[in-house]
Design an enzyme around this catalytic site. Structure first.
Site, PDB file in Angstrom:
ATOM      1  N   GLU A  42      36.150  40.382  75.804  1.00 62.64           N
ATOM      2  CA  GLU A  42      34.707  40.403  75.681  1.00 62.64           C
ATOM      3  C   GLU A  42      34.440  41.097  77.169  1.00 62.64           C
ATOM      4  O   GLU A  42      34.796  40.964  78.149  1.00 62.64           O
ATOM      5  CB  GLU A  42      34.269  39.134  75.564  1.00 62.64           C
ATOM      6  CG  GLU A  42      32.719  39.463  75.394  1.00 62.64           C
ATOM      7  CD  GLU A  42      32.238  37.662  75.363  1.00 62.64           C
ATOM      8  OE1 GLU A  42      32.698  36.859  75.794  1.00 62.64           O
ATOM      9  OE2 GLU A  42      30.970  37.602  74.686  1.00 62.64           O
ATOM     10  N   LYS A 111      28.535  40.335  67.895  1.00 61.24           N
ATOM     11  CA  LYS A 111      28.527  38.951  67.931  1.00 61.24           C
ATOM     12  C   LYS A 111      27.467  38.314  67.224  1.00 61.24           C
ATOM     13  O   LYS A 111      26.496  38.639  67.345  1.00 61.24           O
ATOM     14  CB  LYS A 111      28.404  38.589  69.338  1.00 61.24           C
ATOM     15  CG  LYS A 111      28.836  37.144  69.981  1.00 61.24           C
ATOM     16  CD  LYS A 111      28.691  36.995  71.339  1.00 61.24           C
ATOM     17  CE  LYS A 111      29.092  35.707  72.069  1.00 61.24           C
ATOM     18  NZ  LYS A 111      29.136  35.787  73.551  1.00 61.24           N
ATOM     19  N   CYS A 152      34.060  35.661  71.105  1.00 69.19           N
ATOM     20  CA  CYS A 152      33.887  34.379  72.063  1.00 69.19           C
ATOM     21  C   CYS A 152      33.040  33.091  71.505  1.00 69.19           C
ATOM     22  O   CYS A 152      33.856  32.418  70.780  1.00 69.19           O
ATOM     23  CB  CYS A 152      32.830  34.799  73.358  1.00 69.19           C
ATOM     24  SG  CYS A 152      32.946  33.531  74.671  1.00 69.19           S
TER      25      CYS A 152
END
Lengths: 274, 274
Positions: A42, A111, A152
């Site tokens: 990331e 995301k 994440c």
């Protein structure tokens, strides 16, 4: 068809051009070792932090994504480009681009779950202060197996992985940067939970730890098998983590403990609404 | 309101009357230590095995369930009666009865997912050879919090726990008897996965290990916090495992890492169909 996966635990600095150069070097090294799918962490091209996102953001295509495309093509690999802060229509996203061995963009994951947490005395972080969330599930096909992507904090949401498993992914890759509070507590646990519940491989790819950064990453990139075993892991230094992935192994585990066939679809359902 | 939970890791023998006597003794002991909810293991009154289920099966109400009711009332506790092989209308079930401090039956869970697995060279077990599955979700209210019940293999199915969490349970209890293959591999991992993904307490209650049994239980009864920590655990001997449960702690964890509010209900949904 078994293949080698490489997770590049890159030491990310504040200098974007340096990050791109070193990423290219390590991707090349991983390819030379025979890796067929290579993943970056990331925010591989910028420090992680809400104040940095606007400063480092780029459009896609743009400098960083073009570099990723080039790395994939030059090394003839699938490249999961970690994530970069993306600017689009005046909005910012935390975005993962995936390129195939021809250098073509085959998937783009923004995301979906923004990292907004507040653990008193430990860590407060509100990604939503500068970012917008993505609205799509992201998978792509390879000659080896179908792969699902999360970034994440997405790993905390079991439903995303359940839907990817239902869509026949055999490998999930989460570029991520857990911190020094949630890292030791949850990073490995969540990786193993996603793997065992869905009986597939799960890989996490963190940046290396930079103690001088405003956000200190936990490191510990890992690959977990469909049986729930950690089959490859590391500490927090810059390194390339290699793992042999056998896409027939999820099927073997699923035949031994056939929870997927035994789900009580008359009682419950994980529904994909997009 | 915080309370003490006791998991009774009972040494189960082939003599039903002995099992009932020792269960009563340990439940009394746990109550004398201040426990408000006490849980027994799966098949607490009989050896575990498809050949034993018909032999030990009883109707509900019947000898064993009446004894459970008496234990709950005499000790003024909520008693999660592990499970017994239940006979009903000529069919057999693996059934957990829950009694309140007045000795009234407040919940009855018939194992929803039957344990049918085949790990070559390790273990083959087909509960469905003699048992039928239950068809209901099972929760009950206490003055402390709402509690959800699963039996053993039910813990592998993330959806069950997700639905219990959606129904506002703060504690899940799984009487179970994992074996020497899946126990070390998955028992703690699954307990922690259910806890961290749903941010609630999860307790597992195993029989003690009997090396001479046809099915050897792993033991290792455990309680995991909503943060994913193992807060109480043990080895494989007969013992009572105590744990202080604070039903406000799940809310605290949920405010720190608010994944429940952040779920993307526009993208996915875990649907309860019963």
């Amino acid at each position: 068809m078994a293949f080698k996966l490489a997770c590049v635990q890159l030491a990310v600095t504040a200098t974007k051009s340096d990050n791109l150069v070193r990423a290219a070097k390590l991707v090349k090294q991983a390819a030379q070792q025979g890796s067929k799918i290579i993943a970056l962490p990331e925010c591989f091209n910028s420090p992680y932090g809400t104040s940095y996102f606007p400063e480092y953001a780029e459009q896609i295509p743009g400098t960083s994504s073009n570099e990723l495309s080039k790395m994939a093509k030059e090394n003839s690999v699938f490249l999961i480009g970690g994530s970069i802060p993306e600017e689009s229509d005046g909005k910012l996203y935390n975005t993962c681009c995936v390129y195939n061995p021809d250098g073509n963009l085959v998937a783009k994951h923004r995301k979906v779950h923004l990292f907004d947490i507040d653990v008193p005395g430990k860590i407060r972080f509100q990604e939503s202060e500068t970012l917008k969330p993505g609205n799509s599930f992201t998978t792509f096909d390879t000659p080896y197996c179908k792969v699902g992507i999360g970034i994440c904090y997405d790993i905390r949401f079991a439903e995303l992985a359940q839907i990817y498993a239902n869509q026949d992914c055999k490998l999930l890759v989460y570029p991520g940067a857990f911190n020094m509070t949630t890292g030791p507590a949850h990073w490995e646990l969540l990786t193993r939970a996603r793997a065992i519940d869905n009986q597939l491989y799960v890989a996490t790819v963190s940046p290396a730890r930079d103690e001088s950064a405003t956000y200190v990453a936990w490191g510990h990139s890992s690959v977990v098998s469909p049986w729930g075993n950690v089959v490859a892991t590391t500490d927090h230094e810059e390194t390339i983590l290699y793992s042999d992935i056998d896409p027939s192994y999820p099927d073997e585990v699923r035949s031994q403990i056939p929870i997927r066939n035994q789900k009580r679809q008359d009682m419950y359902e994980v529904k994909c609404l997009k």
